[in-house]
Scaffold this motif. Structure first.
Motif, PDB file in Angstrom:
ATOM      1  N   TRP A  16     157.582 -32.123  -7.487  1.00  0.00           N
ATOM      2  CA  TRP A  16     157.075 -33.485  -7.754  1.00  0.00           C
ATOM      3  C   TRP A  16     156.303 -33.536  -9.079  1.00  0.00           C
ATOM      4  O   TRP A  16     155.940 -34.617  -9.554  1.00  0.00           O
ATOM      5  N   GLU A  69     159.126 -34.084 -14.298  1.00  0.00           N
ATOM      6  CA  GLU A  69     159.484 -35.484 -14.561  1.00  0.00           C
ATOM      7  C   GLU A  69     160.933 -35.801 -14.164  1.00  0.00           C
ATOM      8  O   GLU A  69     161.208 -36.845 -13.571  1.00  0.00           O
ATOM      9  N   VAL A 100     161.287 -36.313 -10.482  1.00  0.00           N
ATOM     10  CA  VAL A 100     160.654 -37.568 -10.043  1.00  0.00           C
ATOM     11  C   VAL A 100     161.571 -38.743 -10.371  1.00  0.00           C
ATOM     12  O   VAL A 100     161.792 -39.641  -9.538  1.00  0.00           O
ATOM     13  N   ILE A 137     159.563 -46.145 -14.518  1.00  0.00           N
ATOM     14  CA  ILE A 137     158.854 -44.918 -14.121  1.00  0.00           C
ATOM     15  C   ILE A 137     158.170 -44.325 -15.342  1.00  0.00           C
ATOM     16  O   ILE A 137     158.823 -44.066 -16.356  1.00  0.00           O
ATOM     17  N   SER A 138     156.851 -44.139 -15.266  1.00  0.00           N
ATOM     18  CA  SER A 138     156.163 -43.572 -16.434  1.00  0.00           C
ATOM     19  C   SER A 138     155.237 -42.434 -16.008  1.00  0.00           C
ATOM     20  O   SER A 138     154.870 -42.322 -14.831  1.00  0.00           O
ATOM     21  N   PHE A 139     154.865 -41.621 -16.987  1.00  0.00           N
ATOM     22  CA  PHE A 139     154.131 -40.387 -16.714  1.00  0.00           C
ATOM     23  C   PHE A 139     152.948 -40.232 -17.656  1.00  0.00           C
ATOM     24  O   PHE A 139     153.041 -40.576 -18.829  1.00  0.00           O
ATOM     25  N   LEU A 168     150.122 -34.381 -12.987  1.00  0.00           N
ATOM     26  CA  LEU A 168     151.025 -35.411 -13.513  1.00  0.00           C
ATOM     27  C   LEU A 168     150.762 -36.703 -12.756  1.00  0.00           C
ATOM     28  O   LEU A 168     150.891 -36.740 -11.524  1.00  0.00           O
ATOM     29  N   ARG A 169     150.361 -37.742 -13.503  1.00  0.00           N
ATOM     30  CA  ARG A 169     150.182 -39.052 -12.861  1.00  0.00           C
ATOM     31  C   ARG A 169     151.467 -39.843 -13.068  1.00  0.00           C
ATOM     32  O   ARG A 169     151.919 -40.039 -14.200  1.00  0.00           O
ATOM     33  N   VAL A 170     152.063 -40.248 -11.978  1.00  0.00           N
ATOM     34  CA  VAL A 170     153.340 -40.963 -12.004  1.00  0.00           C
ATOM     35  C   VAL A 170     153.075 -42.420 -11.629  1.00  0.00           C
ATOM     36  O   VAL A 170     152.420 -42.684 -10.617  1.00  0.00           O
ATOM     37  N   THR A 171     153.561 -43.355 -12.444  1.00  0.00           N
ATOM     38  CA  THR A 171     153.446 -44.771 -12.091  1.00  0.00           C
ATOM     39  C   THR A 171     154.852 -45.353 -11.999  1.00  0.00           C
ATOM     40  O   THR A 171     155.660 -45.195 -12.907  1.00  0.00           O
TER      41      THR A 171
END
Ligand code: SAM
Length: 268
Positions: free
Chosen positions: A172, A175, A178, A192-194, A262-265
């Motif tokens: 996870w 990138e 994800v 989807i951004s990181f 890693l912050r996933v939005t």
């Protein structure tokens, strides 16, 4: 018995969560929480992020597979007088108790990453999010040099090989994985951004005491010590973790260890 549930009910993650409260609060402040926002906090533990979400005025449901952590979360909500926060048991791979398109924001900080079947997890997170809503995940990154990736890496060297078909939670933090999971769940890639972000583990005692907390209360570390004990290597594991925690500590008189994630939005 569900092995995933057993792992997290084995110890007492509240003991580790105590060292993560400040970073949880700081992260939540970046999420644009407004009064009445419908928030699902998935793999919520005892509410490190769910509590500050509710304190900022959101209506928060915390869902976690571990019954002891759900009970601890509800006790915290009650002690804090937060009537807009409740916790219930559930499994991120199958949120059948939750309807479609219920939440403006689904948050999962080092939570859903630990569930098996990552494609099902992505599908469920997307399903319960309202169109126009967001999903925010915090995921540890494989082979990252900072604390948590290194704990898991060291621990795996003392543990038996995982069963066939096991997908590492650390994927996870990759990138491409994800993107594959969320696009399969119907989200366009552009949504989807990181970002790289940091969580700091703060503990009032020396690093060796924080290692002892992990050894006694963090399910994955408890399992690694049990596996190491079968061939008399507990001392080696202890020494490796002591070295790691001491090397990464930035405080002179206590413990403060930053860890990258890693912050996933995901925009639904
Ligand atoms: C590392 S802890 C993080 C807890 C919390 N998000 C925090 O930041 O303190 C991982 C959490 O994920 C939960 N978890 C693991 N597998 C899960 C699943 N399949 N469904 C829901 N929760 C799960 C565990 O019980 C545990 O509370």
């Amino acid at each position: 018995m569900n092995a995933n549930k057993a792992l997290w009910e084995k110890g007492d993650f509240t003991r580790i969560a105590e060292s993560m409260r400040e970073s949880g609060e700081a992260l939540v402040k970046k999420l644009g929480i407004t009064d009445g926002l419908q928030v699902l906090d998935l793999g919520c533990g005892d509410g490190t992020t769910a509590v500050p979400e509710a304190q900022l005025g959101a209506d928060v449901l915390g869902v976690d597979i571990a019954s002891n952590l759900v009970a601890a979360g509800n006790a915290r909500a009650e002690a804090l007088g937060l009537t807009n926060l409740r916790f219930q048991e559930g499994d991120a791979t199958d949120l059948n108790e939750l309807g479609d398109e219920q939440f403006d924001l689904v948050v999962s900080i080092f939570g859903a990453m630990f569930a098996p079947k990552p494609f099902d997890v992505a599908k469920e997170m997307v399903r319960v999010t309202k169109p126009g809503g967001r999903i925010v995940m915090g995921n540890w990154i494989p082979n990252d040099p900072t604390l948590v990736a290194q704990i898991l890496k060291i621990s795996s060297a003392y543990s038996p090989p995982p069963p066939d078909g096991f997908v590492s939670p650390m994927t996870w933090g990759v990138e491409d994985d994800v993107i594959e999971r969320f696009t399969k769940a119907g989200v366009p890639k552009e949504g989807i951004s990181f970002q790289r972000d940091t969580y700091t583990f703060d503990y009032p005692g020396p690093p060796s005491e924080l290692v002892a907390e992990f050894r006694s209360y963090y399910g994955p570390t408890m399992n690694a010590f049990e596996a190491a004990a079968t061939n008399g290597r507990e001392g080696d594991l202890q020494a490796e973790l002591d070295t790691l925690f001491n090397e990464q500590n930035t405080s002179d008189d206590a413990t403060s260890i930053p860890a990258t994630f890693l912050r996933v939005t995901v925009k639904r």
